[in-house]
Design a protein around this motif. Structure first.
Motif, PDB file in Angstrom:
ATOM      1  N   LYS A 154       9.264  -6.939  -9.401  1.00 26.24           N
ATOM      2  CA  LYS A 154       8.103  -7.099  -8.524  1.00 26.24           C
ATOM      3  C   LYS A 154       7.296  -5.809  -8.397  1.00 26.24           C
ATOM      4  O   LYS A 154       6.064  -5.822  -8.529  1.00 26.24           O
ATOM      5  N   ILE A 155       7.966  -4.692  -8.142  1.00 31.26           N
ATOM      6  CA  ILE A 155       7.197  -3.451  -7.947  1.00 31.26           C
ATOM      7  C   ILE A 155       6.577  -2.977  -9.256  1.00 31.26           C
ATOM      8  O   ILE A 155       5.513  -2.354  -9.260  1.00 31.26           O
ATOM      9  N   TYR A 156       7.214  -3.295 -10.408  1.00 25.61           N
ATOM     10  CA  TYR A 156       6.618  -2.914 -11.685  1.00 25.61           C
ATOM     11  C   TYR A 156       5.388  -3.768 -11.994  1.00 25.61           C
ATOM     12  O   TYR A 156       4.413  -3.287 -12.583  1.00 25.61           O
ATOM     13  N   GLU A 157       5.422  -5.025 -11.595  1.00 21.63           N
ATOM     14  CA  GLU A 157       4.250  -5.892 -11.777  1.00 21.63           C
ATOM     15  C   GLU A 157       3.051  -5.342 -11.019  1.00 21.63           C
ATOM     16  O   GLU A 157       1.922  -5.374 -11.496  1.00 21.63           O
ATOM     17  N   GLU A 158       3.288  -4.821  -9.816  1.00 16.96           N
ATOM     18  CA  GLU A 158       2.209  -4.325  -8.956  1.00 16.96           C
ATOM     19  C   GLU A 158       1.849  -2.875  -9.233  1.00 16.96           C
ATOM     20  O   GLU A 158       0.701  -2.466  -9.072  1.00 16.96           O
ATOM     21  N   PHE A 159       2.846  -2.060  -9.620  1.00 15.55           N
ATOM     22  CA  PHE A 159       2.634  -0.615  -9.823  1.00 15.55           C
ATOM     23  C   PHE A 159       3.212  -0.214 -11.182  1.00 15.55           C
ATOM     24  O   PHE A 159       4.248   0.442 -11.251  1.00 15.55           O
ATOM     25  N   SER A 160       2.552  -0.598 -12.244  1.00 15.34           N
ATOM     26  CA  SER A 160       3.087  -0.338 -13.585  1.00 15.34           C
ATOM     27  C   SER A 160       3.230   1.151 -13.893  1.00 15.34           C
ATOM     28  O   SER A 160       4.073   1.545 -14.703  1.00 15.34           O
ATOM     29  N   GLU A 161       2.423   1.982 -13.221  1.00 14.47           N
ATOM     30  CA  GLU A 161       2.470   3.432 -13.467  1.00 14.47           C
ATOM     31  C   GLU A 161       3.243   4.195 -12.387  1.00 14.47           C
ATOM     32  O   GLU A 161       3.546   5.368 -12.558  1.00 14.47           O
ATOM     33  N   HIS A 162       3.560   3.524 -11.277  1.00 18.07           N
ATOM     34  CA  HIS A 162       4.095   4.260 -10.116  1.00 18.07           C
ATOM     35  C   HIS A 162       5.363   3.651  -9.537  1.00 18.07           C
ATOM     36  O   HIS A 162       5.723   3.942  -8.399  1.00 18.07           O
ATOM     37  N   ALA A 163       6.053   2.834 -10.293  1.00 12.57           N
ATOM     38  CA  ALA A 163       7.294   2.224  -9.792  1.00 12.57           C
ATOM     39  C   ALA A 163       8.447   3.206  -9.947  1.00 12.57           C
ATOM     40  O   ALA A 163       8.590   3.863 -10.985  1.00 12.57           O
ATOM     41  N   LEU A 268       7.460  -2.077  -2.360  1.00 15.94           N
ATOM     42  CA  LEU A 268       7.566  -3.526  -2.225  1.00 15.94           C
ATOM     43  C   LEU A 268       6.736  -4.037  -1.045  1.00 15.94           C
ATOM     44  O   LEU A 268       6.089  -5.095  -1.145  1.00 15.94           O
ATOM     45  N   ALA A 269       6.738  -3.282   0.059  1.00 20.74           N
ATOM     46  CA  ALA A 269       5.950  -3.680   1.227  1.00 20.74           C
ATOM     47  C   ALA A 269       4.464  -3.747   0.895  1.00 20.74           C
ATOM     48  O   ALA A 269       3.757  -4.673   1.303  1.00 20.74           O
ATOM     49  N   VAL A 270       3.990  -2.774   0.124  1.00 20.68           N
ATOM     50  CA  VAL A 270       2.588  -2.788  -0.299  1.00 20.68           C
ATOM     51  C   VAL A 270       2.341  -3.964  -1.244  1.00 20.68           C
ATOM     52  O   VAL A 270       1.320  -4.659  -1.156  1.00 20.68           O
ATOM     53  N   ALA A 271       3.288  -4.233  -2.129  1.00 17.84           N
ATOM     54  CA  ALA A 271       3.135  -5.297  -3.123  1.00 17.84           C
ATOM     55  C   ALA A 271       3.000  -6.672  -2.481  1.00 17.84           C
ATOM     56  O   ALA A 271       2.310  -7.547  -3.011  1.00 17.84           O
ATOM     57  N   ILE A 272       3.647  -6.869  -1.309  1.00 16.67           N
ATOM     58  CA  ILE A 272       3.567  -8.184  -0.662  1.00 16.67           C
ATOM     59  C   ILE A 272       2.576  -8.181   0.508  1.00 16.67           C
ATOM     60  O   ILE A 272       2.500  -9.154   1.265  1.00 16.67           O
ATOM     61  N   GLY A 273       1.825  -7.067   0.673  1.00 15.46           N
ATOM     62  CA  GLY A 273       0.813  -6.991   1.721  1.00 15.46           C
ATOM     63  C   GLY A 273       1.367  -6.773   3.114  1.00 15.46           C
ATOM     64  O   GLY A 273       0.705  -7.065   4.114  1.00 15.46           O
ATOM     65  N   ALA A 274       2.596  -6.235   3.205  1.00 18.96           N
ATOM     66  CA  ALA A 274       3.219  -6.008   4.507  1.00 18.96           C
ATOM     67  C   ALA A 274       3.007  -4.591   5.016  1.00 18.96           C
ATOM     68  O   ALA A 274       3.368  -4.267   6.152  1.00 18.96           O
ATOM     69  N   ASP A 275       2.437  -3.698   4.201  1.00 20.61           N
ATOM     70  CA  ASP A 275       2.193  -2.317   4.603  1.00 20.61           C
ATOM     71  C   ASP A 275       1.085  -1.771   3.713  1.00 20.61           C
ATOM     72  O   ASP A 275       0.700  -2.387   2.711  1.00 20.61           O
ATOM     73  N   CYS A 276       0.581  -0.595   4.084  1.00 23.96           N
ATOM     74  CA  CYS A 276      -0.495   0.009   3.293  1.00 23.96           C
ATOM     75  C   CYS A 276       0.043   1.177   2.472  1.00 23.96           C
ATOM     76  O   CYS A 276       1.072   1.755   2.796  1.00 23.96           O
ATOM     77  N   THR A 277      -0.663   1.500   1.405  1.00 25.04           N
ATOM     78  CA  THR A 277      -0.234   2.581   0.532  1.00 25.04           C
ATOM     79  C   THR A 277      -0.691   3.930   1.085  1.00 25.04           C
ATOM     80  O   THR A 277      -1.408   4.006   2.085  1.00 25.04           O
ATOM     81  N   TYR A 278      -0.267   5.010   0.431  1.00 24.64           N
ATOM     82  CA  TYR A 278      -0.684   6.363   0.797  1.00 24.64           C
ATOM     83  C   TYR A 278      -0.689   7.199  -0.482  1.00 24.64           C
ATOM     84  O   TYR A 278      -0.051   6.826  -1.481  1.00 24.64           O
TER      85      TYR A 278
END
Length: 439
Positions: A154-163, A268-278
């Motif tokens: 899941k996190i690689y799908e959303e953050f291919s460069e930052h997982a 993962l929280a950012v990937a599912i919209g439960a938190d914001c990135t930084y």
């Protein structure tokens, strides 16, 4: 059917950049010593707020699968949740309620894990034994591994460069030489073409007359492995985890004791919209730097744990005197044998060339492998008897020494009679002292 793995939501309490986050990032991991642990996060979190206690609401991060009865995954979802656990079970208690089911094809290895029983008054080790693993250990581990794999995808799908991922490189073929030769000496074939081939070979490597052989083979296989490491997906192109036979893997299931899991929770929280990135979360160079520190801290924690076990083992045998035990040969060297004592999960070396003893006739064969000492041949997995004692001749460098008892080799074997230390009278002294105080 639906199956869920629910992990304490540590990232809810440890926010990016605050003092608690900075200190946790530096520590990287919890360090486990005998009778003590050095927590990565404060006790209020590790033992209370982030502990999923029974009949208490706790914040969690959940990985939930819809599965077929044969454990094929139909659907995976992730959610921030509130858990009210109905029971806190030990593995033994859980074993009475459920049966173990293997749901994937990971490579099962083995490594002796020792546990000390301590004197409540003096805190000296009074017993040492290997840790018993029940089927529920395996079942829980399988679901934890599956959660880690699902989160990695899941996190690689959303953050291919930052997982933040974890890989386990395949060992070079030469690493397996000792394992293949040892198995061959017992009439068994171990295939090492892939992790699955190795797993299948180990599963079938059974000997009715030698039940412990399979465990010894798995211990040897463990020694052939490379070290698993954390890495940033944007800085590497080899993601494969050899030991788990998985194309992608990460750590999600233990954020209380590993900082890597906290970062994974945030991704993962950012990937599912439960938190914001930084900013730092999507900076692959900073993430790579963080991974380097986590790998270093993890390695140092392992060294500290081994040193703690070694120290307490010395204390244990200091009070026991000379002990005779059965052992199995793990490795054969040119002038020594490395043995494992199953009763204690203790490993040590028996040398045949020593200063104060005549040099024996030694014949080493690398192909079998074997070592002939004065005409008596030692092979991998042979059973021997050794004595164990603490060598305190150098106070600053005390160490456990092992000497051969059986088979007997003139001039090199030692008598089998155990010698008890004078300190064995200590419990009696203690009793008298207590009686006096009670009066």
């Amino acid at each position: 059917m639906a199956v869920g793995v629910h992990i304490a939501d540590v990232s809810h309490f440890i926010r990016p950049g605050n003092a608690l986050d900075q200190e946790s990032a530096k520590r990287g991991t919890t360090v486990y010593l005998c009778e003590k642990r050095i927590d990565m996060v404060p006790e209020l979190l590790s033992s209370n707020l982030c502990s999923l206690r029974s009949n208490v609401d706790r914040l969690a991060f959940s990985c939930i699968w819809e599965m077929t009865p044969t454990a094929d995954i139909l659907k995976t979802r992730f959610a921030k949740s509130i858990i009210n656990s109905k029971a806190s079970l030990t593995y033994a208690e859980a074993q009475m309620k459920i049966d173990s089911t293997n749901i994937k094809r990971a490579l099962t290895l083995s490594s002796p894990e020792v546990r000390f029983h301590m004197d409540s008054e003096t805190h000296d080790p009074i017993d040492l034994q290997t840790k018993e693993l029940k089927e529920t250990n395996s079942m829980v581990e399988e679901f934890m591994l599956l959660a880690n794999i699902s989160v990695a995808q899941k996190i690689y799908e959303e953050f291919s460069e930052h997982a933040l991922l974890r890989k386990h490189p395949a060992p070079p073929p030469s690493n397996y030489d000792i394992l293949v030769k040892a198995a061959k000496s017992k009439g068994l074939e171990v295939k090492t073409d892939s992790a699955k081939a190795l797993a299948d070979s180990l599963d079938s490597a059974e000997s009715p007359s030698f039940p412990y052989l399979n465990t010894l083979l798995r211990i040897l296989a463990t020694r052939c492995m490379m070290q698993a490491v954390y890495f940033c997906s944007g800085m590497d192109n080899d993601f494969h985890h050899y030991g788990l036979a998985s194309p992608i893997y990460t750590h999600f299931t233990s954020p209380i004791r590993r900082y890597a899991d906290i970062i994974v929770h945030r991704l993962l929280a950012v990937a599912i919209g439960a938190d914001c990135t930084y900013p730092d979360l999507t900076d692959k160079h900073k993430l790579a730097e963080l991974c380097n520190n986590l790998n270093y801290r993890h390695k140092m924690a392992q060294y500290a744990q081994r040193a703690s076990v070694a120290f307490h083992t010395q204390l244990f045998f200091k009070n026991k005197g000379v002990v005779n035990e059965e052992a199995y040969i793990l490795f054969v060297r040119k002038n020594a044998i490395v043995v494992l004592i199953p009763k204690y999960g203790l490993e040590g070396t028996v040398f045949f060339e020593e200063k104060d003893k005549p040099k024996p006739s030694l014949l080493y064969n690398d192909e079998i492998p074997s070592l002939a000492v004065e005409g008596i041949t030692f092979c991998t997995f042979d059973k021997v008897k050794v004595n164990i004692m603490l060598d305190a001749s150098n106070v600053q460098h005390q160490k456990i020494r092992m000497a051969l008892v059986e088979p007997k080799i003139t001039g090199h074997s030692v008598p089998g009679k155990a010698i008890q230390p004078s300190s064995n009278n200590e419990p009696e002294k203690k009793k008298k002292k207590k009686k006096k105080l009670g009066e």
